[in-house]
Design an enzyme around this catalytic site. Structure first.
Site, mmCIF file in Angstrom:
data_model
loop_
_atom_site.group_PDB
_atom_site.id
_atom_site.type_symbol
_atom_site.label_atom_id
_atom_site.label_comp_id
_atom_site.label_asym_id
_atom_site.label_seq_id
_atom_site.Cartn_x
_atom_site.Cartn_y
_atom_site.Cartn_z
ATOM 1 N N GLU A 483 0.868 -1.285 -0.144
ATOM 2 C CA GLU A 483 0.042 0.041 -0.037
ATOM 3 C C GLU A 483 0.927 1.260 0.033
ATOM 4 O OE1 GLU A 483 -4.437 0.865 1.126
ATOM 5 O OE2 GLU A 483 -3.382 -0.783 2.203
ATOM 6 N N GLU A 754 -2.268 -0.063 13.315
ATOM 7 C CA GLU A 754 -3.473 0.361 12.431
ATOM 8 C C GLU A 754 -4.706 0.056 13.044
ATOM 9 O OE1 GLU A 754 -3.695 -1.898 8.928
ATOM 10 O OE2 GLU A 754 -5.181 -0.520 7.821
HETATM 11 C C1 BGC Z 1 -5.376 2.187 4.375
HETATM 12 C C2 BGC Z 1 -5.953 3.356 5.438
HETATM 13 C C3 BGC Z 1 -6.812 4.070 4.593
HETATM 14 C C4 BGC Z 1 -8.054 3.124 4.174
HETATM 15 C C5 BGC Z 1 -9.031 3.668 3.647
HETATM 16 C C6 BGC Z 1 -6.433 1.305 3.815
HETATM 17 O O1 BGC Z 1 -6.069 0.438 3.146
HETATM 18 O O2 BGC Z 1 -4.335 1.494 4.926
HETATM 19 O O3 BGC Z 1 -5.159 3.698 6.449
HETATM 20 O O4 BGC Z 1 -7.163 5.222 5.318
HETATM 21 O O5 BGC Z 1 -7.501 2.175 3.370
HETATM 22 O O6 BGC Z 1 -10.264 3.364 4.615
#
Ligand code: BGC
Length: 898
Positions: A483, A754
């Site tokens: 990501e 997270e």
């Molecule tokens: C990310 C988050 C982001 C989200 C959207 C994820 O995959 O890691 O931090 O804000 O997607 O909901």
């Protein structure tokens, strides 16, 4: 005699006379120290003044700027002399001299007069160097290499001569790439920057870097080398969003002392090939085969006859811009704290800290041996190496050895890790051969925060490390899995905390320009910046609102009106878009991530999951964005806009009230996040606030814990504090069972997770596919720790005026917050001992503060430097709970019975 002298000093103190000379401690050009490559005709200067005296304000300044270091003597080379300007202004003072020339180093100095008729010495000489000033300054051509299957890094070289009969006065290299590059001269790496040219909205903006090579070039024969990888431009991370061809452009401008000059440029005379870097990908890591090394390839005398000629590319140069934010540099280097074999038999090194960067490997193995370094943030509950949460990111560096003493570091990739698994060694790894290097944008650490509570101190360290690891040229959600994107929701949640911890002014200014560049024509805002995902999720409440929230927070932290000027069109376009798509100002449509990762239960028959209605939240963020645009319009003197958006705000709030609030003040979602947002964004009529706060507290008490996700968490403790529930705020801060901020700390976390339950109480993992252990969003509590526990709050943006209002609680007996502002160090350092409250305060020169002390009368307070009478002369007032003292610059120590 002694007494008379003391009286004289006291009299001098209050009459404004002083014998202390102020001095200039630090200076900035465009918020940077000695920046190179600025494309800006009116750079702004900022200086920090210090004085041993109290109550010192600047009354005037004088600046001089010129192209000679000796600004005093060589007056002919002066480009601007401001003369004495009567002003308190010591930040963002605009250059106002002759037109600045491209590629020129300018030196500057400032001196100031204070309110006590003292004058400082001229400051040490600072400098800034202009860049090409226009894309027309690019004489070089974009070049590229013929792609080779299964290879993604290319080498370029060019031998060139300087005129050995002349002395080089100055040499600067200008480089950028569609891709990621590393350049060298005569075999030595150019500069100490990494991941250049950084990540921007490449279709609109590509930054170039400038390297000072004056003392690096040989007289005569030289070799320019460049390695070009995919990086953000073409790697997996950008999801084919940009062009499919890598390219680089570079020019080296050499000036001789006799006034002549020379230009070396990328063109079709450059040679190119592929070499030992087989693959270097942000997500997957690097494969490096030493048997393919080309010793001396970037040095003189290398035979490049087997290399191909580079291909010219007719790409536009209009998008090329200078770099105005701190580049990524290598930072902390950590040694292993443990090396062990896991139950599964893996050889693992523990660096003791979840960090972002890579491992530097020293090795001497047999020719052809392969060493594989894999990276992980955590071990599983049995102590085995755990990588499931990296999803599709291989995060692995593979080195094929040549049988000699070798040192390896990867090039166009980084990993998020605390643990490294080593494969390919017969024996256990030896500690001295492994060093973990942290890499991140080279921002100064501006804040410090500590308390008497070790868990909170660890939490602060976790927030800081989370910031370091995710501020790699763009603010990312996480640094380890596939990501690593500039998620806007995460950035807006954390921006204010970030500005306490580190000097993020230019970092965010750059990112916001990318946000504006990537904003859709209709005003909608992508959810990741730079934008590399589809449009379907754009507009998500609390994500796309980064367009208003981040500039506003950065303006508050640094007082830089330019950020509002630069972003205003983008901010306004976002709110106008919302007006356009809403149903009569009700934002009950579109896609929303919602209160992401709020407290929920797997098998939730009891309905305990804290689900908040998405349109309720969207309405709150809509109002907040309208409020910010109205305020920004007011600051920028746009009266009509100010009136328009103020009215819009009122209307959005009315719609909210009608749609989401029952007559008894219950919100349609009876969740903590709903009440937090309604209260923080001021969505309720005054008479409904109390009941909303009560319902919030009731929910916290019913659950016994926090239930908010990404949208509610940044504000919950602020709301509790302002509504009179400080104890509840401290309860949330200090709780150490799941869910809470300290639960991960107790589980040994060294960064912010997270999810509240990244590691469950039984040691197993929650949702491996969405379980990063380095995600700063919940670290947004840091803002409250600085503002409420330490009590440091700006009352004028940028801290020209501020409040020190510590609000002790939760049994914490001491706390210290420090913040380096553009005026100097603010400090609030308090402790409670034997019913005595003591506080040390630093107020920078040229600022003033209101100090809130827990006292009801000035008689209760002692100040070590002042006697009672002098105390009584201070400007103060008493409100319900506090004695408020107005103080100007200096160090103060107050004590009082608590
Ligand atoms: C990310 C988050 C982001 C989200 C959207 C994820 O995959 O890691 O931090 O804000 O997607 O909901």
């Amino acid at each position: 005699m002694k007494r008379i002298f003391v009286l004289f000093l006291v009299a001098a103190f209050f009459s404004g006379l002083s014998f202390c000379q102020p001095y200039i401690d630090q200076v900035f050009t465009e918020n940077l120290t000695n920046p190179i490559g600025l494309d800006c005709q009116t750079p702004r200067f900022t200086w920090i003044i210090k004085s041993a005296d109290r109550q010192v304000m600047q009354s005037a300044y004088e600046l001089r700027v010129g192209i000679s270091k000796d600004l005093a003597k060589e007056t002919k080379s002066i480009a601007w002399e401001s003369g004495r300007i009567d002003s308190e202004n010591s930040v963002y003072v605009k250059y106002n001299g002759d037109d600045l020339l491209a590629g020129t180093r300018y030196f500057w100095q400032v001196r100031i007069w204070d309110n006590k008729r003292n004058v400082s010495d001229w400051s040490d000489i600072a400098w800034f160097q202009t860049g090409l000033m226009s894309h027309q300054g690019w004489k070089a051509a974009w070049i590229s290499a013929e792609p080779v299957d299964n290879i993604n890094a290319y080498y370029f070289r060019k031998d060139f001569r300087t005129d050995g009969s002349k002395k080089i006065l100055k040499a600067s290299a200008y480089i950028t790439a569609k891709g990621m590059y590393e350049a060298s001269i005569n075999g030595k790496r150019m500069g100490d920057l990494f991941f250049t040219p950084g990540w921007t909205s490449y279709n609109n903006r590509i930054q170039y870097q400038v390297y000072d090579l004056t003392t690096v070039l040989n007289s005569g024969e030289n070799t320019f080398g460049i390695i070009l990888g995919e990086g953000w431009y073409k790697g997996r991370i950008s999801r084919k969003h940009y062009g499919s061809e890598l390219a680089v452009i570079a020019q080296l401008y050499i000036e001789y002392e006799d006034g002549s000059s020379e230009l070396i440029i990328t063109d079709d005379s450059w040679k190119t090939t592929n070499g030992p870097i087989i693959i270097s990908d942000i997500y997957d890591g690097e494969i490096y085969d030493s048997s393919l090394e080309m010793p001396g390839w970037n040095n003189r005398g290398y035979d490049d006859s087997s290399w191909s000629l580079a291909e010219l590319k007719n790409f536009s140069k209009k998008e090329i811009i200078s770099s105005d934010s701190e580049p990524v540099r290598k930072q902390e280097q950590l040694k292993p704290i443990d090396i062990f074999e896991t139950p599964r038999g893996e050889k693992v090194i523990d660096f003791g800290q979840n960090l972002v960067g890579w491992v530097k490997l020293k090795i001497n193995g047999a020719k052809g041996d392969t060493i594989i370094l894999s990276h992980a943030e955590v071990l599983d509950k049995d102590g085995n190496f755990y990588t499931e949460n990296l999803r599709g990111a291989k995060a692995r560096n593979i080195y094929i050895l040549n049988g000699e003493d070798q040192e390896f570091e990867p090039h166009f990739t980084w990993q998020g890790f605390r643990y490294v698994k080593v494969e390919g060694l017969l024996d256990m790894p030896e500690a001295e051969n492994f060093l973990a290097c942290a890499l991140y944008s080279d921002m100064e650490q501006s804040g410090k925060f500590s308390t008497s509570n070790d868990d909170i101190n660890q939490l602060q360290q976790n927030i800081l490390w989370g910031q370091k690891g995710n501020f790699i040229d763009v603010p990312t959600d996480c640094p380890q899995r596939d990501e690593r994107l500039g998620w806007t929701g995460d950035a807006q949640a954390f921006a204010s905390t970030a500005a306490y911890n580190m000097h993020v002014h230019n970092f965010f200014a750059k990112w916001l320009k990318d946000l504006a560049a990537d904003q859709f024509e209709d005003g909608n805002v992508p959810v990741v910046i730079p934008h590399v995902l589809g449009k379907s999720t754009a507009g998500s409440a609390g994500w796309s609102d980064a367009a208003t929230i981040v500039p506003w927070n950065i303006y508050q932290a640094y007082g830089d009106i330019k950020i509002l000027e630069d972003q205003y069109a983008s901010m306004k376009a976002w709110v106008d878009y919302l007006v356009e798509i809403s149903n009569d100002l009700l934002r009950n449509n579109g896609f929303h991530f919602g209160d992401w990762l709020f407290y929920s239960q797997d098998d939730d028959n009891g309905g305990r999951s804290a689900v908040t209605d998405k349109s309720l939240m969207a309405q709150c963020f809509f109002a907040n964005s309208a409020r910010i645009v109205a305020s920004a319009a007011g600051i920028l003197g746009k009266k009509e806009d100010h009136d328009f958006y103020s009215q819009l705000l009122t209307d959005i709030k009315s719609v909210f009230f009608k749609e989401f609030v029952t007559p008894n003040g219950q919100l349609v979602s009876n969740t903590q996040t709903a009440y937090v947002l309604a209260l923080y964004f001021d969505m309720l009529p005054e008479e409904f606030r109390e009941v909303a706060a009560e319902r919030l507290v009731k929910s916290i008490n019913d659950y016994g814990h926090i239930t908010t996700g990404f949208l509610g968490t940044p504000y919950i403790n602020h709301v509790l504090t302002s509504e009179g529930y400080l104890d509840t705020a401290y309860m949330l801060l200090l709780r150490d069972k799941y869910p809470s901020w300290l639960y991960p700390v107790r589980k040994g976390a060294t960064t912010i997770w997270e999810r509240w339950n990244g590691i469950k109480t039984d040691g197993t993992f929650q949702y491996p596919s969405m379980n990063s252990f380095n995600h700063y969003a919940y670290g947004a509590i840091g803002d409250w720790m600085y503002k409420v526990v330490a009590g440091i709050n700006p009352t004028k943006p940028g801290y020209k005026e501020f409040i020190i209002k510590p609000q002790p609680g939760g049994g914490i007996s001491s706390a210290c917050g420090e913040l380096n502002t553009y005026y100097g160090l603010i400090k609030s350092d308090w402790k409670i001992e034997d019913d005595i409250f003591m506080i040390n305060i630093e107020v920078p020169v040229n600022t003033s503060a209101a100090v809130y002390l827990p006292a009801l009368s000035i008689d209760q307070v002692e100040e070590s430097g002042l006697n009672k009478k002098e105390m009584m002369k201070m400007d103060y007032f008493v409100n319900d709970d506090y004695l408020v003292l107005k103080i100007a610059s200096g160090s103060y120590h107050f004590r009082l019975k608590y």
